[in-house]
Enzyme design. Structure first.
Site, PDB file in Angstrom:
ATOM      1  N   GLY A  37       0.821  -1.201   0.000  1.00 46.43           N
ATOM      2  CA  GLY A  37       0.000   0.000   0.000  1.00 46.43           C
ATOM      3  C   GLY A  37       0.855   1.250   0.000  1.00 46.43           C
ATOM      4  CG  ASP A 157     -10.301   6.039   8.252  1.00 46.98           C
ATOM      5  OD1 ASP A 157     -11.393   6.207   7.655  1.00 46.98           O
ATOM      6  OD2 ASP A 157      -9.227   5.844   7.665  1.00 46.98           O
TER       7      ASP A 157
END
Length: 337
Positions: A37, A157
């Site tokens: 990522g 989140d």
């Protein structure tokens, strides 16, 4: 690489000098496998330990040169926060170090991928997750979030990309506390809008103060997504999404799921945060409470609930005597596979 240790003056006899090997850079303990990522300030890299190749970790690399002084302090706070967690449903912090102006944060690797990938594969196969599995995942998320909120932290989140799968996809772990916020008191309200748009609570959309109930809204969105394989609120643009979230209306679940599950989602997605349950109240619900024994031993259950439910808020304890029973006499755990 070697260096000479001891006096450097030529007037000293040579035998007083000694050769000392320089310590290897900390990252040399790992072999990079692949980048998994990338973000604005760095990358996440899958690595394996050189001396134990069977052990794999995720290393978050953050370019400190691109961060402001405030952002550097936030990174230090994140490390301190990560190091404080020791929960079976939270991705475990292992180490951190600074090398060549790169901050490295070493975390456990979840070999089952993330929940987002599982939901996509399930949708592509035109299947559904069984309700038992949906609830098992949600219970584990509740247990993780209880530990987070007990430490006066908001995650901010929660989304399927931040829930990771291990142990043959039976155990879920909450990760990515990059925008978590330490609170000075449990009831303090934050004013910084963070998070993923599809999971944003009405109070954030309306630019109002928010607290732990905003995380509960995101948990409700995730629970809905586990069952329906799509987010409860969707639109072509941000404005349309905000309008839908503020209205609070979402499509019903598929008929294969129980009314109890629909009611649980509806409680988490109450527009008024005061009407939403806290995580501790969620764990006291019969639908959730009877599944806790699948994930906690008697000792773990006593430790998990005693410090919060007994003295943190006595008035709330009275509202949930069933949770008190769980503390005094936790159910016998199911055999672990």
């Amino acid at each position: 690489n070697i260096q000479l240790a001891g006096p450097r003056s030529r007037s000293w006899p040579a035998h007083t000098r000694r050769i000392v090997p320089r310590p290897a850079p900390p990252m040399d303990k790992y072999t990079k496998i692949r980048v998994v990522g990338k973000g604005a300030f760095g990358a996440a890299v899958l690595v394996q330990a050189r001396n134990r190749p069977s052990e794999q970790f995720i290393v978050k690399e953050v370019d400190m040169s691109r961060l402001s002084a405030r952002e550097r302090e936030e990174a230090k706070k994140e490390i301190k926060l990560l190091a404080s967690f020791n929960h079976p449903n939270i991705v475990r912090y292992r180490d951190s170090f600074l090398e060549r102006n790169q901050l490295h944060i070493v975390m456990d690797y979840a070999e089952g991928g993330d929940l987002h990938g599982l939901l996509q594969r399930t949708a592509d196969a035109k299947q559904r997750l069984p309700e038992d599995l949906v609830l098992d995942y949600f219970v584990q998320l509740c247990l993780a979030m209880k530990d987070v909120h007990d430490r006066k932290v908001l995650h901010r989140d929660i989304k399927s990309q931040n829930i990771f799968l291990t142990q043959n996809r039976k155990v879920v772990k909450l990760g990515d506390f990059g925008i978590a916020r330490m609170l000075n008191s449990t009831v303090e309200l934050a004013r910084t809008a963070c998070g993923t748009p599809y999971y944003m609570s009405p109070e954030i959309c309306d630019n109002k103060p928010y607290n732990d109930k905003s995380d509960v809204w995101s948990m409700g969105c995730l629970l809905y997504e586990l069952a329906s394989l799509k987010c409860p609120f969707d639109a072509r643009d941000m404005r349309g999404l905000v309008v839908k979230i503020l209205r609070g209306a979402f499509p019903p679940l598929p008929h294969c799921y129980s009314a109890e599950l629909s009611q649980l989602i509806a409680r988490c997605l109450a527009r008024d945060p005061h009407r939403r349950p806290s995580v501790n109240e969620l764990l006291a619900l019969p639908l959730i409470r009877r599944r806790i024994e699948r994930f906690l031993t008697e000792q773990e259950a006593a430790s998990e609930f005693a410090h919060t439910m007994i003295h943190r808020n006595p008035n709330r304890n009275k509202q949930h005597p069933a949770m008190g029973e769980l503390i005094r006499a936790p159910p016998t755990p199911a055999p672990r596979e």
